[in-house]
Enzyme design. Structure first.
Site, PDB file in Angstrom:
ATOM      1  N   GLU A 237      21.185  -8.204 -15.102  1.00 23.47           N
ATOM      2  CA  GLU A 237      21.167  -9.065 -13.911  1.00 23.47           C
ATOM      3  C   GLU A 237      20.431  -8.441 -12.737  1.00 23.47           C
ATOM      4  OE1 GLU A 237      25.004 -10.902 -12.878  1.00 23.47           O
ATOM      5  OE2 GLU A 237      25.659 -10.345 -14.880  1.00 23.47           O
TER       6      GLU A 237
ATOM      7  N   ASP B 168      26.474  -8.512 -16.806  1.00 22.83           N
ATOM      8  CA  ASP B 168      27.723  -7.828 -16.448  1.00 22.83           C
ATOM      9  C   ASP B 168      28.853  -8.115 -17.446  1.00 22.83           C
ATOM     10  OD1 ASP B 168      26.539  -6.691 -14.283  1.00 22.83           O
ATOM     11  OD2 ASP B 168      27.475  -7.984 -12.782  1.00 22.83           O
TER      12      ASP B 168
ATOM     13  N   ASP C  95      31.839  -9.282 -17.711  1.00 26.67           N
ATOM     14  CA  ASP C  95      32.962 -10.102 -17.256  1.00 26.67           C
ATOM     15  C   ASP C  95      32.661 -11.557 -17.575  1.00 26.67           C
ATOM     16  OD1 ASP C  95      31.040 -10.789 -15.371  1.00 26.67           O
ATOM     17  OD2 ASP C  95      31.951  -9.636 -13.752  1.00 26.67           O
TER      18      ASP C  95
ATOM     19  N   GLU D 142      31.723 -14.081 -15.722  1.00 23.76           N
ATOM     20  CA  GLU D 142      30.489 -14.579 -15.116  1.00 23.76           C
ATOM     21  C   GLU D 142      29.282 -14.059 -15.883  1.00 23.76           C
ATOM     22  OE1 GLU D 142      29.454 -17.339 -12.239  1.00 23.76           O
ATOM     23  OE2 GLU D 142      31.452 -16.552 -12.643  1.00 23.76           O
TER      24      GLU D 142
ATOM     25  N   TYR E 192      32.424   0.181 -14.289  1.00 21.13           N
ATOM     26  CA  TYR E 192      32.289  -1.176 -13.754  1.00 21.13           C
ATOM     27  C   TYR E 192      33.366  -1.446 -12.707  1.00 21.13           C
ATOM     28  CZ  TYR E 192      31.202  -6.152 -13.738  1.00 21.13           C
ATOM     29  OH  TYR E 192      30.821  -7.421 -13.360  1.00 21.13           O
TER      30      TYR E 192
ATOM     31  N   ARG F  11      34.504  -4.297 -11.254  1.00 20.91           N
ATOM     32  CA  ARG F  11      35.317  -5.522 -11.211  1.00 20.91           C
ATOM     33  C   ARG F  11      36.358  -5.442 -12.322  1.00 20.91           C
ATOM     34  NH1 ARG F  11      30.062  -7.384  -9.988  1.00 20.91           N
ATOM     35  NH2 ARG F  11      29.930  -8.154  -7.848  1.00 20.91           N
TER      36      ARG F  11
ATOM     37  N   HIS G  39      38.611  -4.169 -18.720  1.00 18.90           N
ATOM     38  CA  HIS G  39      37.863  -2.950 -18.413  1.00 18.90           C
ATOM     39  C   HIS G  39      38.803  -1.849 -17.965  1.00 18.90           C
ATOM     40  CE1 HIS G  39      34.608  -5.835 -18.371  1.00 18.90           C
ATOM     41  NE2 HIS G  39      35.164  -6.465 -17.351  1.00 18.90           N
TER      42      HIS G  39
END
Length: 685
Positions: A9, A82, A84, A86, A298, A300, A344
């Site tokens: 991204e 990423d 997750d 999203e 990561y 998040r 995570h």
């Protein structure tokens, strides 16, 4: 020519990963979403089982075409967005746009940007997890329904340009409810009586507790005087000494929300700024000869779990640096918290041996402070308990009890890493029956405080406790209600604006079935169940829409006038002669012409302080509001003079450096101090 294409991204991440993988890999960035719901229309077919209508994001045609060309030339395409929901959805859209086989294993996850992690991830690709994609689709469609259906009603009934959201409106409701609590609060008067003692040059304080039979509250000055009249300065007899050994466990590694809270409380960073810095630390920092390396995992996450490898590294580091007595037996902190996704690890350094000092020269001051916070937290989580001796001494004075509390550190434990703790109110060695005197006895008037306003940190904490939204979205949620002028900051405290209160009143009157804590938290649980393949995403949307449709029907019956009215001033427009008024804009209040749109005259509302600028000497310090909604105080000669401070100036100058003294006040601090050198003139608490 590179045989493999890796798509991420972020351009920064692409640069870091490209160096790690070598010439056989070409790494390219999407720079966000490439395919999404349209901005110009609803984009969800309610009648066709909530089918979303995805289109290519405007302005991304060039990026899409370039990625298609690269994909056609590559032997293998890896989708490395990423790790997750999203990111999973972005990879799913990429798979569609590039015409990739959905059964092919082309999805890789980078949980940290280090050479070993990146190469291992490339060796272990998987297919796209449709359950994660569906959870993201359900959230996206749900938020689109709320935003697109309610916002036009807000424009018509309250004011144009407003918005509502499934999570943002609940956050606003919490802030407005807090304001109602504060407005309804009636302060109560109370008095304290303290005695100053000194034994062998050791000064300490005792405070009136009550009589020998019960605790007593002094509610007025007459009551305080009555107690004072009974006190004998020379007759404080010790009747009880309690000593107890206590310990405190080390903290767990950071989740997204606990990092945001600590960064706000300890560093003064906003949630948005914290996430920006964490993203930079994750994506890669140039470390001289070592090249670009991701310093943290990561960022998040809602888990406190860390890997066994990091536990071992931490214990080894603690043994070497501080000694074995400071090292615990090791703890992965793997107990899963109720409601957490646990996809995570916690936010942790990629290597404990990259301690903050060793990388400081490569980081900005803000990056360094946040990295130090993260690194320290993980190492502390593998250390032994902080141990202390809690001591309470009770004095009898003519039937009145005075009490002194103290805490003495006996073993620093995990606090060793942050410089240890100061002993608090150290008490002298005394024994039962001893009689001591007081050098001074003081009475003081106080009033109970109203409930504390939310700060970004405390708002994030309560959102997480209620299960509203996700830690990764809190920053965006707060920014949204700031940008809509629903809230503003005074220091770190959050205040609802008049507009925010009006919008909340409208939403609570008409959409209380869906804009409330319980319903929003339940929807988050449902999204988790979609990701776990326990429920079908369109069934969740159908259930959600039934309640929403009911509220949409009832709103038409509400005839209450919610319009935000402009306050007309006794001042004429210099451009056309019509009256001026205080208007509500996207960035707060301003003065504008009542003849708008025929006349476009506007001017800002300037609040003066009467304090001269200490830097340019010609300007005056005025109150301003930042883009994030926070009040600050700056020279009116900007941009020629850039002097600015966060706290209101008192008008006095610092006797040590000549800068302005300011009144710094929050929940923990109330003092007059220098804006520059830290000199404290007056400490009120």
């Amino acid at each position: 020519m590179a045989k493999n294409l890796v798509i991420v991204e972020s351009p920064t991440k692409a640069k870091s990963i490209g160096k790690m993988l070598g010439s056989n890999y070409k790494v390219r960035a999407t720079v966000g979403h490439l395919r999404d719901l349209p901005k110009s229309k609803f984009g969800v077919d309610i009648k066709n089982n909530f089918e979303p209508e995805y289109i290519k994001v405007r302005g991304k045609a060039k990026t899409i075409n370039e990625l298609k060309k690269e994909a056609e030339k590559a032997d293998k395409v890896y989708l490395a967005t990423d790790p997750d929901r999203e990111g999973e959805a972005i990879s799913w859209h990429l798979e569609y746009l590039l015409g990739l086989d959905p059964n092919e294993k082309n999805r890789v996850e980078f949980h940290e940007i280090t050479k070993d992690n990146v190469k291992n991830a490339i060796k272990n690709p998987r297919t796209i997890d449709q359950n994660l994609v569906d959870a993201q689709q359900a959230r996206r469609v749900m938020d689109r329904i709320v935003g697109y259906e309610i916002s036009p009603i807000l424009w018509k009934r309250v004011k144009s340009g407003l918005s509502a959201g499934r999570v943002q409106s609940v956050a606003l409701m919490l802030i407005v409810d807090k304001q109602k609590e504060i407005d309804a609060f009636v302060p109560e008067e109370y008095w304290t009586i303290t005695a100053d003692h000194e034994i062998d040059k050791l000064k300490f304080v005792s405070e009136f507790y009550g009589s020998t039979s019960k605790k007593m509250k002094i509610s007025n000055e007459a009551g305080a005087k009555k107690v004072l009249d009974k006190v004998d300065k020379n007759n404080f007899k010790i009747v009880e000494i309690k000593k107890s050994k206590k310990s405190r466990k080390p903290p767990k590694p950071y989740t997204t929300s606990t990092l945001q809270q600590d960064a706000s409380n300890k560093l003064g960073y906003s949630t948005k700024f914290t996430m920006q810095l964490a993203q930079q630390l994750f994506e890669g920092i140039e470390l001289g000869y070592d090249g670009s390396v991701g310093l943290i995992s990561y960022m998040r996450t809602d888990a406190t779990r860390i890997s066994q490898e990091i536990v071992k590294e931490s214990l080894s580091y603690i043994n070497e640096k501080y000694g074995k007595e400071y090292a615990s037996k090791g703890n992965t902190h793997g107990a899963k918290k109720k409601g957490s996704q646990d996809a995570h690890e916690a936010i942790r350094p990629t290597s404990i041996y990259r301690d903050p000092i060793s990388v400081k020269q490569y980081l900005t001051d803000q990056q360094y402070k946040l990295y130090k916070l993260i690194w320290t937290r993980v190492v502390q989580s593998q250390m032994t308990n902080y141990e202390y001796l809690s001591t309470t001494i009770n004095f009898d004075n003519n039937g009145l009890i005075f009490r002194s509390n103290g805490k003495i550190t006996t073993f620093e434990g995990f606090n060793k890493i942050s410089g240890g703790l100061e002993n608090e109110n150290i008490l002298p060695e005394l024994k039962d029956g001893d009689v001591i005197s007081a050098s001074e006895i003081k009475k003081a008037q106080h009033f109970t405080n109203p409930p504390a306003r939310y700060t970004e940190a405390s708002l994030v904490k309560v959102l997480e406790e209620f299960g509203i939204g996700r830690p990764s979205t809190y920053s965006a949620t707060i920014n949204q209600i700031v940008n809509r002028n629903y809230i503003e900051f005074e220091g770190r405290s959050i205040y609802p604006t008049e507009l925010g209160i009006t919008v909340n009143n409208f939403l609570q009157e008409n959409f209380d079935d869906i804009i409330n804590v319980e319903f929003t938290a339940e929807m988050e649980d449902q999204l988790d169940k979609i990701a776990e393949h326990k429920v079908y995403w369109k069934d969740v949307l159908s259930s959600f829409y039934k309640g929403f449709e009911k509220d949409m029907t009832s709103v038409k019956k509400d005839n209450t006038d919610y319009k935000v009215k402009d306050k007309v001033l006794d001042e004429k427009c210099p451009k056309c002669g019509h009256a001026l008024a205080i208007k509500h804009g996207r960035n707060g209040k301003f003065i504008g012409c009542t003849n708008f749109p025929d006349c476009d005259f506007t001017k800002s509302i300037v609040k003066t302080t009467g304090v001269d600028c200490p830097k340019c000497k010609d300007g005056e310090i005025i109150e301003k509001v930042s883009k994030k909604g926070k009040r600050f105080y700056a020279c009116n000669n900007y941009p020629d003079c850039d002097y600015a401070v966060w706290d209101p100036p008192t008008g006095e100058k610092c006797p040590e450096c000549g800068d302005l003294l300011v009144h710094k006040k929050n929940r923990k601090v109330d003092e007059i101090r220098c804006a520059n050198c830290g000199y404290i003139k007056e400490k009120k608490r």
